[in-house]
Design a protein around this motif. Structure first.
Motif, PDB file in Angstrom:
ATOM      1  N   ASN A 166       2.598   8.304   6.338  1.00  0.00           N
ATOM      2  CA  ASN A 166       2.105   7.553   5.179  1.00  0.00           C
ATOM      3  C   ASN A 166       1.611   6.197   5.675  1.00  0.00           C
ATOM      4  OD1 ASN A 166       4.415   6.069   5.643  1.00  0.00           O
ATOM      5  ND2 ASN A 166       5.423   6.642   3.718  1.00  0.00           N
ATOM      6  N   ASP A 167       1.365   5.252   4.782  1.00  0.00           N
ATOM      7  CA  ASP A 167       0.825   3.953   5.183  1.00  0.00           C
ATOM      8  C   ASP A 167       1.751   3.213   6.136  1.00  0.00           C
ATOM      9  OD1 ASP A 167      -1.458   4.323   3.707  1.00  0.00           O
ATOM     10  OD2 ASP A 167      -0.745   3.195   1.955  1.00  0.00           O
ATOM     11  N   GLY A 227       2.401   6.668  -2.848  1.00  0.00           N
ATOM     12  CA  GLY A 227       1.199   6.581  -2.029  1.00  0.00           C
ATOM     13  C   GLY A 227       0.758   7.921  -1.499  1.00  0.00           C
TER      14      GLY A 227
END
Length: 318
Positions: free
Chosen positions: A258-259, A293
C-alpha cells in the motif's frame, strides 16, 4: 527416462508448405485465452507434448485453446475457421455442463460435444470441439473461408473447462500443427509449423488474480466471480491467483503493498504437476484495522529461477 526423439505414432510426414492454419479463436493468447494442452507424442501410456513438456495427456489428439473463466465463455468468444474448406458435419444441441463421470451415458460417442468438421484440399481436415450450445453458425455442405465465424467456445462434451479443442488430420491421420513432420528432438524443437503466424507456447503461467476477504472457493475462481474490488478495514486481505501448467518445484511469489510499503510477502512452492491450479496468501487485519486506501497485489510464477509471467491486481480498503 524420455527418449531424445519422440515419434507420434499416428502421424504421417507433413510440412508447413502443404497447408497452413490461422488462429482459430478470436482472442489474444496470454491475455484473453491460453494454450492448455497439445497433441500427445508419446506412444506409451505416458504423455509428452511437442516441447517434451507436460501440457498434454495420454492419447490427446488436438490443441486446446482455453478461456480463463466461465464468465469469459458466457460473454462469448468466437471460434474461427483456421482454413478455407467445406463443412462436413455439425452438432449443435449438447448442454454446456462440466463433465463428471455421472454424465458418461449422456455423452457416450459424443465426447467432442458441439462442433464441426471442415474438409480442406489435399486430404486435410480440421475438427472444432466443445462449442457453446446453439452457437454453431454453419451448416453441413457450406463453404467457409479462413477467419469465418463458426460458433463460440463452450463447455459441451467431455470437458471440465471452457475451451476449443482443435484437431488437425491429413488422410485421417493426426497431425500436430506445432510439429507437422511428427518428429521431436527434445533439445532442439522444430521451427516448422502449420501456423501462418507463430504462436507463443509457454509451458505454464498465470491466468487471473484477485483479492478476497478469505481464501476463495475454487469453483468461484474458475467461474471468474472470486475477485472483490472493495474490502473493509477489518477484513483479512487475501491475494489469490489461478494458473495452468504447474510443475513440481515451481514457486509463486506473493506481494501486497500500500502507500506505506509492503503489507505481505510470501513464497509458495508448488509440490506437484497440475494442469490447472489455484493458490492464495494473505494476512488477517490488525487489531486497529487496515489503513484506508489502494492496495496493490502481484504474483510472480518462477520456474528454475526464471520468471514465467506475473499477474497484478488491486483492491480499495474503506
Amino acid at each position: 527416462m524420455r527418449l531424445a526423439v519422440l515419434l507420434i505414432s499416428c502421424a504421417v510426414p507433413a510440412t508447413a508448405q502443404d497447408f497452413s492454419l490461422a488462429m482459430p479463436v478470436d482472442c489474444t493468447l496470454g491475455t484473453t485465452c491460453y494454450l492448455q494442452n497439445y497433441v500427445d507424442h508419446d506412444p506409451t501410456d505416458a504423455a509428452s507434448d511437442f516441447q517434451c513438456g507436460d501440457l498434454t495427456y495420454d492419447t490427446h489428439k488436438g490443441t486446446d485453446f482455453g478461456l480463463p473463466s466461465l464468465a469469459a465463455m458466457k460473454a462469448g468468444v468466437d471460434v474461427l475457421a483456421a482454413a478455407s474448406g467445406t463443412v462436413r458435419g455439425v452438432r449443435n444441441d449438447m448442454r454446456d455442463v462440466l463433465y463428471t463421470a455421472e454424465r458418461d451415458a449422456e455423452i457416450a460417442g459424443r465426447d467432442c460435444g458441439n462442433g464441426l468438421v471442415i474438409a480442406h484440399e489435399g486430404g486435410w481436415e480440421t475438427q472444432y470441439c466443445h462449442l457453446k450450445e446453439g452457437s454453431v453458425a454453419v451448416t453441413t455442405g457450406q463453404e467457409v473461408a479462413t477467419g469465418d465465424v463458426l460458433g463460440e467456445i463452450g463447455l459441451s462434451g467431455r470437458t471440465q473447462f471452457p475451451h476449443l479443442h482443435l484437431s488437425v488430420r491429413r488422410n485421417g491421420q493426426v497431425i500436430d500443427p506445432f510439429d507437422p513432420d511428427g518428429q521431436i528432438a527434445c533439445d532442439a524443437p522444430s521451427d516448422d509449423t502449420l501456423w501462418n503466424t507463430p504462436l507463443n507456447t509457454p509451458q505454464g503461467g498465470l491466468l487471473s488474480a484477485g483479492f478476497a476477504p478469505d481464501i476463495p472457493d475454487y469453483d468461484a475462481v474458475k467461474a471468474g466471480t472470486a475477485a472483490t474490488r472493495a474490502l473493509t478495514s477489518q477484513d483479512a486481505i487475501v491475494l489469490w491467483t489461478f494458473g495452468f501448467g504447474a510443475q513440481q518445484g515451481d514457486t509463486l511469489v506473493f506481494t501486497i503493498t500500500n502507500d506505506a510499503g509492503e503489507v505481505f510477502a510470501s513464497e509458495v512452492e508448488l509440490t506437484r504437476t497440475q494442469a490447472l491450479f489455484m493458490r492464495a496468501g494473505g494476512r488477517r487485519a490488525p487489531d486497529e484495522g487496515w489503513p484506508a486506501g489502494l492496495y496493490e497485489g502481484r504474483i510472480d510464477h518462477v520456474r528454475n529461477g526464471t520468471l514465467l509471467n506475473s499477474q497484478t491486481t488491486s483492491v480499495t480498503l474503506r
